[in-house]
Design a protein around this motif. Structure first.
Motif, PDB file in Angstrom:
ATOM      1  N   ALA A 120       0.829  -1.207   0.000  1.00 42.35           N
ATOM      2  CA  ALA A 120       0.000   0.000   0.000  1.00 42.35           C
ATOM      3  C   ALA A 120       0.864   1.258   0.000  1.00 42.35           C
ATOM      4  N   ARG A 121       2.042   1.194   0.604  1.00 41.74           N
ATOM      5  CA  ARG A 121       2.926   2.372   0.592  1.00 41.74           C
ATOM      6  C   ARG A 121       3.393   2.691  -0.824  1.00 41.74           C
ATOM      7  N   TYR A 122       3.882   1.647  -1.486  1.00 44.05           N
ATOM      8  CA  TYR A 122       4.337   1.820  -2.872  1.00 44.05           C
ATOM      9  C   TYR A 122       3.173   2.292  -3.754  1.00 44.05           C
ATOM     10  N   HIS A 123       2.001   1.672  -3.554  1.00 44.63           N
ATOM     11  CA  HIS A 123       0.881   1.996  -4.419  1.00 44.63           C
ATOM     12  C   HIS A 123       0.338   3.386  -4.132  1.00 44.63           C
ATOM     13  N   ALA A 124       0.393   3.801  -2.856  1.00 39.42           N
ATOM     14  CA  ALA A 124      -0.025   5.168  -2.517  1.00 39.42           C
ATOM     15  C   ALA A 124       0.875   6.183  -3.228  1.00 39.42           C
ATOM     16  N   ALA A 125       2.164   5.854  -3.288  1.00 37.25           N
ATOM     17  CA  ALA A 125       3.099   6.752  -3.981  1.00 37.25           C
ATOM     18  C   ALA A 125       2.753   6.839  -5.469  1.00 37.25           C
ATOM     19  N   CYS A 126       2.472   5.677  -6.068  1.00 35.15           N
ATOM     20  CA  CYS A 126       2.069   5.669  -7.485  1.00 35.15           C
ATOM     21  C   CYS A 126       0.802   6.497  -7.672  1.00 35.15           C
ATOM     22  N   ALA A 127      -0.152   6.323  -6.757  1.00 40.20           N
ATOM     23  CA  ALA A 127      -1.429   7.024  -6.901  1.00 40.20           C
ATOM     24  C   ALA A 127      -1.241   8.530  -6.757  1.00 40.20           C
ATOM     25  N   MET A 128      -0.342   8.949  -5.853  1.00 41.80           N
ATOM     26  CA  MET A 128      -0.142  10.396  -5.684  1.00 41.80           C
ATOM     27  C   MET A 128       0.405  11.039  -6.956  1.00 41.80           C
ATOM     28  N   VAL A 129       1.462  10.453  -7.497  1.00 36.56           N
ATOM     29  CA  VAL A 129       2.023  11.083  -8.702  1.00 36.56           C
ATOM     30  C   VAL A 129       1.166  10.809  -9.931  1.00 36.56           C
ATOM     31  N   GLY A 130       0.456   9.676  -9.904  1.00 37.89           N
ATOM     32  CA  GLY A 130      -0.359   9.332 -11.067  1.00 37.89           C
ATOM     33  C   GLY A 130      -1.678  10.085 -11.115  1.00 37.89           C
ATOM     34  N   ASN A 131      -2.247  10.357  -9.956  1.00 40.15           N
ATOM     35  CA  ASN A 131      -3.603  10.912  -9.913  1.00 40.15           C
ATOM     36  C   ASN A 131      -3.675  12.362  -9.479  1.00 40.15           C
ATOM     37  N   PHE A 132      -2.650  12.851  -8.780  1.00 44.93           N
ATOM     38  CA  PHE A 132      -2.784  14.197  -8.229  1.00 44.93           C
ATOM     39  C   PHE A 132      -2.410  15.342  -9.184  1.00 44.93           C
ATOM     40  N   PRO A 133      -1.690  15.082 -10.266  1.00 42.82           N
ATOM     41  CA  PRO A 133      -1.571  16.165 -11.247  1.00 42.82           C
ATOM     42  C   PRO A 133      -2.946  16.669 -11.701  1.00 42.82           C
ATOM     43  N   GLN A 134      -3.896  15.733 -11.825  1.00 44.90           N
ATOM     44  CA  GLN A 134      -5.255  16.114 -12.201  1.00 44.90           C
ATOM     45  C   GLN A 134      -5.854  17.034 -11.132  1.00 44.90           C
ATOM     46  N   VAL A 135      -5.579  16.714  -9.876  1.00 47.58           N
ATOM     47  CA  VAL A 135      -6.094  17.521  -8.765  1.00 47.58           C
ATOM     48  C   VAL A 135      -5.477  18.923  -8.808  1.00 47.58           C
ATOM     49  N   LEU A 136      -4.183  18.974  -9.053  1.00 52.89           N
ATOM     50  CA  LEU A 136      -3.506  20.276  -9.117  1.00 52.89           C
ATOM     51  C   LEU A 136      -4.067  21.117 -10.259  1.00 52.89           C
ATOM     52  N   LEU A 137      -4.318  20.469 -11.386  1.00 49.86           N
ATOM     53  CA  LEU A 137      -4.852  21.219 -12.525  1.00 49.86           C
ATOM     54  C   LEU A 137      -6.257  21.731 -12.213  1.00 49.86           C
ATOM     55  N   GLU A 138      -7.053  20.890 -11.571  1.00 51.32           N
ATOM     56  CA  GLU A 138      -8.405  21.314 -11.194  1.00 51.32           C
ATOM     57  C   GLU A 138      -8.341  22.493 -10.215  1.00 51.32           C
ATOM     58  N   ALA A 139      -7.458  22.412  -9.235  1.00 50.63           N
ATOM     59  CA  ALA A 139      -7.325  23.503  -8.259  1.00 50.63           C
ATOM     60  C   ALA A 139      -6.914  24.795  -8.963  1.00 50.63           C
ATOM     61  N   ALA A 140      -5.956  24.673  -9.879  1.00 50.12           N
ATOM     62  CA  ALA A 140      -5.477  25.857 -10.588  1.00 50.12           C
ATOM     63  C   ALA A 140      -6.579  26.453 -11.462  1.00 50.12           C
ATOM     64  N   GLU A 141      -7.342  25.584 -12.128  1.00 50.57           N
ATOM     65  CA  GLU A 141      -8.422  26.096 -12.982  1.00 50.57           C
ATOM     66  C   GLU A 141      -9.496  26.786 -12.157  1.00 50.57           C
ATOM     67  N   ARG A 142      -9.790  26.232 -10.956  1.00 44.17           N
ATOM     68  CA  ARG A 142     -10.783  26.893 -10.099  1.00 44.17           C
ATOM     69  C   ARG A 142     -10.304  28.270  -9.674  1.00 44.17           C
ATOM     70  N   LEU A 143      -9.047  28.369  -9.305  1.00 43.66           N
ATOM     71  CA  LEU A 143      -8.514  29.686  -8.940  1.00 43.66           C
ATOM     72  C   LEU A 143      -8.518  30.608 -10.153  1.00 43.66           C
ATOM     73  N   GLY A 144      -8.202  30.028 -11.300  1.00 49.52           N
ATOM     74  CA  GLY A 144      -8.174  30.809 -12.535  1.00 49.52           C
ATOM     75  C   GLY A 144      -9.526  31.413 -12.861  1.00 49.52           C
ATOM     76  N   LEU A 145     -10.599  30.658 -12.564  1.00 50.27           N
ATOM     77  CA  LEU A 145     -11.951  31.175 -12.842  1.00 50.27           C
ATOM     78  C   LEU A 145     -12.190  32.487 -12.105  1.00 50.27           C
ATOM     79  N   GLY A 146     -11.684  32.550 -10.853  1.00 52.56           N
ATOM     80  CA  GLY A 146     -11.840  33.774 -10.065  1.00 52.56           C
ATOM     81  C   GLY A 146     -10.860  34.865 -10.477  1.00 52.56           C
ATOM     82  N   ALA A 147      -9.946  34.516 -11.355  1.00 52.12           N
ATOM     83  CA  ALA A 147      -8.965  35.502 -11.811  1.00 52.12           C
ATOM     84  C   ALA A 147      -9.224  35.879 -13.269  1.00 52.12           C
ATOM     85  N   GLY A 148     -10.456  35.612 -13.721  1.00 56.57           N
ATOM     86  CA  GLY A 148     -10.842  36.053 -15.064  1.00 56.57           C
ATOM     87  C   GLY A 148     -10.409  35.134 -16.184  1.00 56.57           C
ATOM     88  N   LEU A 149     -10.012  33.907 -15.852  1.00 55.54           N
ATOM     89  CA  LEU A 149      -9.632  32.959 -16.912  1.00 55.54           C
ATOM     90  C   LEU A 149     -10.724  31.912 -17.071  1.00 55.54           C
TER      91      LEU A 149
END
Ligand SMILES: NC(=O)c1ccc[n+]([C@@H]2O[C@H](COP(=O)([O-])OP(=O)(O)OC[C@H]3O[C@@H](n4cnc5c(N)ncnc54)[C@H](OP(=O)(O)O)[C@@H]3O)[C@@H](O)[C@H]2O)c1
Length: 281
Positions: A164-193
């Motif tokens: 589970a440790r190894y797989h959690a690491a895979c999941a973080m790098v594999g799945n969280f770029p999507q989360v970062l992009l979503e967070a950035a896009e949400r902030l962007g909406l409030g910044a006129g993008l």
């Protein structure tokens, strides 16, 4: 072909990608089986020689169980007693150790696992050049799987202990770029993008930053106000995010990530570490 005769059970994304990679390397598996006719048809439509129906006889050296994690144990139990004992059986699940293959071990089989540390989005997702995690119950099985990884062009890693440790690491790098992009896009909406403008700007930033991180390592690839020790800018970030996100999700994400980034910044000799820590609370 001098390599092992291989069958792949499971013609979803991972089974397909393994088949595709081996075939492209000149060592096509002799069988690609999947449980349902629908999946076999879908794979056939993409050019794969998939078959479906009851478990077929498989007189092969190696079977990959590229099936859903939860199906590995039941398929292993079903296969036990039906195969030549020389057949090595390996699953492809990052989160599983070899215990779901116990019925096969009990029947005298060597067992193993080859987990592509890859986000496999389709049957033709390339595996070459990406790492594979290898585990095996015997040195001979280890050598067979290492050879297959070599044919696929995949460098080998060997995670130990709780998977589970190894797989959690895979999941973080594999799945969280999507989360970062979503967070950035949400902030962007409030910044006129618009979402599209956000995708354009933050998507390419994400790809560039990920490339830097992979090439130069986490600390060497770190840039930005935390790395430069710009306390006032980080204070304004926190304020702006708090204002934009009443639920506090984005703030929690920023702060959690900033704490890890601070470790990296400190290792790189960044200024104002103590003041940053106080600010991040
Ligand atoms: N996708 C990835 O990024 C990735 C990366 C590395 C490793 N893996 C691992 O690879 C394995 C397969 O994942 P996937 O993403 O390729 O899944 P997938 O595309 O959803 O394919 C799942 C396969 O499992 C079969 N299956 C499901 N339940 C079954 C059962 N009870 N008995 C027999 N077969 C069954 C399906 O057969 P039918 O559709 O014919 O019913 C299908 O062939 C998993 O262990 C996963 O952890 C996935």
């Amino acid at each position: 072909v001098n390599g092992p005769r291989i069958a792949i059970f499971g013609a979803g994304r991972t089974g397909g990608a393994l088949f595709h990679g081996l075939a492209a390397a000149g060592e096509p598996p002799v069988l690609l089986w999947t449980r349902s006719e629908a999946t076999a048809r879908a794979a056939q439509a993409e050019g794969f020689p998939a078959v479906s129906g009851p478990l077929p006889p498989a007189d092969v050296d190696l079977i990959f169980l590229a099936v859903t994690d939860g199906a590995v144990a039941s398929l292993a139990a079903e296969l036990a007693g039906r195969l030549s004992p020389r057949t090595l059986v390996a699953h492809t699940a990052g989160a599983l150790d070899l215990s779901p293959l116990a019925p096969l071990s009990a029947a005298g089989h060597a067992v193993g696992s080859l987990h592509p540390a890859v986000s496999i989005a389709s049957r033709r997702t390339p595996l070459a050049g990406r790492a594979a995690a290898l585990a095996a119950s015997t040195p001979e099985a280890d050598a067979v799987l290492a050879r297959v990884a070599g044919v696929l062009g995949m460098p080998i890693i060997r995670p130990q202990g709780d998977r589970a440790r190894y797989h959690a690491a895979c999941a973080m790098v594999g799945n969280f770029p999507q989360v970062l992009l979503e967070a950035a896009e949400r902030l962007g909406l409030g910044a006129g993008l618009s979402r599209e403008e956000g995708r354009l700007a933050f998507g390419s930033l994400l790809v560039g930053a990920a490339g830097n991180a992979a090439d130069r390592g986490p600390a060497g690839g770190l840039t930005g106000p935390l790395r430069r020790g710009e306390v006032e800018i980080v204070r304004r970030h926190l304020e702006a995010i708090r204002a934009a996100d009443p639920n506090g999700e984005l703030l929690a994400l920023y702060r959690a990530a900033a704490w890890v980034a601070l470790d990296l910044a400190e290792a790189e000799g960044a200024p104002n570490i103590a003041a940053m820590k106080q600010l991040l609370g």
